[in-house]
Scaffold this motif. Structure first.
Motif, PDB file in Angstrom:
ATOM      1  N   LYS A   1       0.819  -1.220   0.000  1.00 12.58           N
ATOM      2  CA  LYS A   1       0.000   0.000   0.000  1.00 12.58           C
ATOM      3  C   LYS A   1       0.856   1.275   0.000  1.00 12.58           C
ATOM      4  O   LYS A   1       0.331   2.373  -0.129  1.00 12.58           O
ATOM      5  N   GLN A   2       2.153   1.096   0.176  1.00 17.48           N
ATOM      6  CA  GLN A   2       3.042   2.262   0.230  1.00 17.48           C
ATOM      7  C   GLN A   2       3.358   2.737  -1.188  1.00 17.48           C
ATOM      8  O   GLN A   2       3.759   1.941  -2.038  1.00 17.48           O
ATOM      9  N   VAL A   3       3.172   4.051  -1.434  1.00 13.50           N
ATOM     10  CA  VAL A   3       3.436   4.606  -2.760  1.00 13.50           C
ATOM     11  C   VAL A   3       4.206   5.921  -2.629  1.00 13.50           C
ATOM     12  O   VAL A   3       4.146   6.585  -1.586  1.00 13.50           O
ATOM     13  N   ALA A   4       4.891   6.273  -3.693  1.00 15.10           N
ATOM     14  CA  ALA A   4       5.573   7.571  -3.697  1.00 15.10           C
ATOM     15  C   ALA A   4       4.562   8.687  -3.923  1.00 15.10           C
ATOM     16  O   ALA A   4       4.668   9.783  -3.346  1.00 15.10           O
ATOM     17  N   HIS A   5       3.585   8.423  -4.772  1.00 15.72           N
ATOM     18  CA  HIS A   5       2.544   9.412  -5.084  1.00 15.72           C
ATOM     19  C   HIS A   5       1.193   8.716  -5.116  1.00 15.72           C
ATOM     20  O   HIS A   5       1.067   7.658  -5.749  1.00 15.72           O
ATOM     21  N   LEU A   6       0.206   9.320  -4.473  1.00 15.47           N
ATOM     22  CA  LEU A   6      -1.130   8.725  -4.490  1.00 15.47           C
ATOM     23  C   LEU A   6      -1.734   8.811  -5.897  1.00 15.47           C
ATOM     24  O   LEU A   6      -1.440   9.737  -6.649  1.00 15.47           O
ATOM     25  N   GLY A   7      -2.583   7.849  -6.208  1.00 10.71           N
ATOM     26  CA  GLY A   7      -3.367   7.963  -7.445  1.00 10.71           C
ATOM     27  C   GLY A   7      -3.387   6.743  -8.335  1.00 10.71           C
ATOM     28  O   GLY A   7      -4.262   6.635  -9.189  1.00 10.71           O
ATOM     29  N   ALA A   8      -2.442   5.837  -8.170  1.00 11.09           N
ATOM     30  CA  ALA A   8      -2.504   4.612  -8.985  1.00 11.09           C
ATOM     31  C   ALA A   8      -3.766   3.827  -8.629  1.00 11.09           C
ATOM     32  O   ALA A   8      -4.422   3.250  -9.493  1.00 11.09           O
ATOM     33  N   PHE A   9      -4.114   3.838  -7.321  1.00 12.37           N
ATOM     34  CA  PHE A   9      -5.384   3.228  -6.916  1.00 12.37           C
ATOM     35  C   PHE A   9      -6.499   4.220  -7.259  1.00 12.37           C
ATOM     36  O   PHE A   9      -6.408   5.401  -6.918  1.00 12.37           O
ATOM     37  N   PRO A  10      -7.552   3.766  -7.937  1.00 15.26           N
ATOM     38  CA  PRO A  10      -8.640   4.687  -8.305  1.00 15.26           C
ATOM     39  C   PRO A  10      -9.241   5.360  -7.070  1.00 15.26           C
ATOM     40  O   PRO A  10      -9.566   4.686  -6.090  1.00 15.26           O
ATOM     41  N   LEU A  11      -9.350   6.685  -7.135  1.00 17.56           N
ATOM     42  CA  LEU A  11      -9.827   7.450  -5.984  1.00 17.56           C
ATOM     43  C   LEU A  11     -11.351   7.330  -5.857  1.00 17.56           C
ATOM     44  O   LEU A  11     -12.087   7.796  -6.728  1.00 17.56           O
ATOM     45  N   PRO A  12     -11.843   6.737  -4.767  1.00 16.13           N
ATOM     46  CA  PRO A  12     -13.298   6.639  -4.590  1.00 16.13           C
ATOM     47  C   PRO A  12     -13.886   7.980  -4.134  1.00 16.13           C
ATOM     48  O   PRO A  12     -13.318   8.648  -3.270  1.00 16.13           O
ATOM     49  N   VAL A  13     -15.003   8.335  -4.736  1.00 19.93           N
ATOM     50  CA  VAL A  13     -15.712   9.550  -4.337  1.00 19.93           C
ATOM     51  C   VAL A  13     -17.178   9.163  -4.109  1.00 19.93           C
ATOM     52  O   VAL A  13     -17.829   8.631  -5.013  1.00 19.93           O
ATOM     53  N   GLU A  14     -17.667   9.420  -2.898  1.00 19.00           N
ATOM     54  CA  GLU A  14     -19.054   9.051  -2.578  1.00 19.00           C
ATOM     55  C   GLU A  14     -19.979  10.175  -3.036  1.00 19.00           C
ATOM     56  O   GLU A  14     -19.762  11.345  -2.709  1.00 19.00           O
ATOM     57  N   VAL A  15     -21.016   9.810  -3.804  1.00  9.19           N
ATOM     58  CA  VAL A  15     -21.951  10.814  -4.348  1.00  9.19           C
ATOM     59  C   VAL A  15     -23.382  10.387  -4.028  1.00  9.19           C
ATOM     60  O   VAL A  15     -23.675   9.187  -3.937  1.00  9.19           O
ATOM     61  N   VAL A  16     -24.271  11.366  -3.896  1.00  6.73           N
ATOM     62  CA  VAL A  16     -25.673  11.008  -3.659  1.00  6.73           C
ATOM     63  C   VAL A  16     -26.254  10.457  -4.960  1.00  6.73           C
ATOM     64  O   VAL A  16     -25.857  10.868  -6.059  1.00  6.73           O
ATOM     65  N   PRO A  17     -27.186   9.512  -4.858  1.00  9.20           N
ATOM     66  CA  PRO A  17     -27.731   8.895  -6.069  1.00  9.20           C
ATOM     67  C   PRO A  17     -28.447   9.907  -6.979  1.00  9.20           C
ATOM     68  O   PRO A  17     -28.368   9.803  -8.206  1.00  9.20           O
ATOM     69  N   PHE A  18     -29.149  10.898  -6.388  1.00  4.84           N
ATOM     70  CA  PHE A  18     -29.892  11.854  -7.216  1.00  4.84           C
ATOM     71  C   PHE A  18     -28.935  12.596  -8.153  1.00  4.84           C
ATOM     72  O   PHE A  18     -27.997  13.257  -7.706  1.00  4.84           O
ATOM     73  N   GLY A  19     -29.189  12.464  -9.442  1.00  6.93           N
ATOM     74  CA  GLY A  19     -28.422  13.211 -10.434  1.00  6.93           C
ATOM     75  C   GLY A  19     -26.949  12.850 -10.484  1.00  6.93           C
ATOM     76  O   GLY A  19     -26.118  13.693 -10.856  1.00  6.93           O
ATOM     77  N   TRP A  20     -26.615  11.596 -10.169  1.00 10.21           N
ATOM     78  CA  TRP A  20     -25.187  11.251 -10.088  1.00 10.21           C
ATOM     79  C   TRP A  20     -24.484  11.434 -11.434  1.00 10.21           C
ATOM     80  O   TRP A  20     -23.285  11.720 -11.472  1.00 10.21           O
ATOM     81  N   GLN A  21     -25.258  11.330 -12.532  1.00  2.00           N
ATOM     82  CA  GLN A  21     -24.627  11.501 -13.845  1.00  2.00           C
ATOM     83  C   GLN A  21     -24.146  12.954 -14.024  1.00  2.00           C
ATOM     84  O   GLN A  21     -23.067  13.204 -14.566  1.00  2.00           O
ATOM     85  N   ALA A  22     -24.980  13.900 -13.534  1.00  6.23           N
ATOM     86  CA  ALA A  22     -24.585  15.320 -13.604  1.00  6.23           C
ATOM     87  C   ALA A  22     -23.385  15.567 -12.698  1.00  6.23           C
ATOM     88  O   ALA A  22     -22.441  16.289 -13.066  1.00  6.23           O
TER      89      ALA A  22
END
Ligand code: 5RP
Length: 262
Positions: free
Chosen positions: A129-150
């Motif tokens: 799990k140790q990395v020099a720079h974050l980001g190789a692992f896809p960053l999860p972002v929690e969003v509300v279901p309403f209008g998630w496409q927007a």
């Protein structure tokens, strides 16, 4: 049982076991989510049932609540706890500044709330799990279901404006349906490869309507306990600028493996 553990599980166990040294009688703990946190629950459960350690835990997911109860750990709500002495949780990535990406297990929102309500956060992780720079692992972002496409469209525009790739922002699925978090939200996974300015990205994402929280944990983690498959454990403490190395024993009273045999 020891021989049956995969190298990854041996490393996770080593980190989890060492982290138990930071748990004191009477503490109220935040209990993380994921496969490394599951080892922690087993180790803590052993201390509770075998040694009479008195702890109470606030779980960061329904899964963790079930595992904690099965392990004999008293489970309480964050409201009941009001404030926590210590949270111990896993991570998907950590860098040299102890910044984290979390949320691979879909529990980032409760994990961040619980960690923020704690005097201290300790991350347990295997060395992968140790990395020099974050980001190789896809960053999860929690969003509300309403209008998630927007919400997704604005996130794409926002990351492109930061010179990050916006062409791979995916809705996390659970079979044929969108994944639903314990809070009833969805998760977008941002495949960014390498995040340059962590603070800027965190700020920008949190300003997007529909975004509940991102899996960037900045200035939250105090210590990372890094486990290796041979039982070696390193402590990374950014504030004390300290690296401490030890080894988790697999024999005698320390031998949890034998207890997990059945
Ligand atoms: C769950 C998390 C986990 O801590 C993270 O995904 C690490 O999990 P594991 O220990 O299974 O590798 O953030 O939301």
């Amino acid at each position: 049982m020891t021989a049956d553990l995969s190298p990854a599980d041996s490393a996770k166990f080593a980190a989890a076991k060492r982290a138990c040294d930071f748990v004191e009688d009477g503490m109220t703990l935040g209990l993380g989510t994921g496969s490394t946190a599951a080892w922690l629950l087993k180790c803590l459960g052993e201390l509770v049932t075998r040694d009479g350690l008195r702890i109470r835990g606030v779980p960061t997911s329904q899964r963790t609540a079930e595992l904690a109860r099965e392990s004999g750990i008293e489970v309480i709500t964050l409201e009941e706890a009001r404030w926590l002495d210590l949270t111990i949780d896993g991570a998907d990535e950590f860098d040299g500044g102890l910044n984290l990406i979390k949320g691979g297990g879909g529990a980032l929102l409760r994990e961040k709330i619980v960690a923020a309500a704690s005097d201290r956060m300790i991350v347990i992780a295997d060395i992968s799990k140790q990395v020099a720079h974050l980001g190789a692992f896809p960053l999860p972002v929690e969003v509300v279901p309403f209008g998630w496409q927007a919400t997704r469209r604005i996130i794409v525009e926002s990351v492109v404006a930061l010179n990050l790739p916006g062409d791979n922002v995916t809705l996390r699925m659970d079979g044929d349906a969108p994944y639903v978090t314990d809070e009833g939200n969805h998760i977008l996974d941002l495949h960014l490869s390498r995040i340059g300015n962590l603070r800027q990205l965190a700020r920008v994402l949190n300003q997007v309507p529909g975004v509940v929280e991102s899996g960037l944990f900045l200035d939250i983690c105090d210590l990372v306990v890094v486990g290796h498959q041979d039982g070696r454990v390193e402590l990374r403490d950014i504030r004390a600028d300290m690296t401490d190395t030890g080894r988790v024993g697999k024999g005698g009273r320390d031998n949890l493996f034998s207890d997990l045999d059945d």
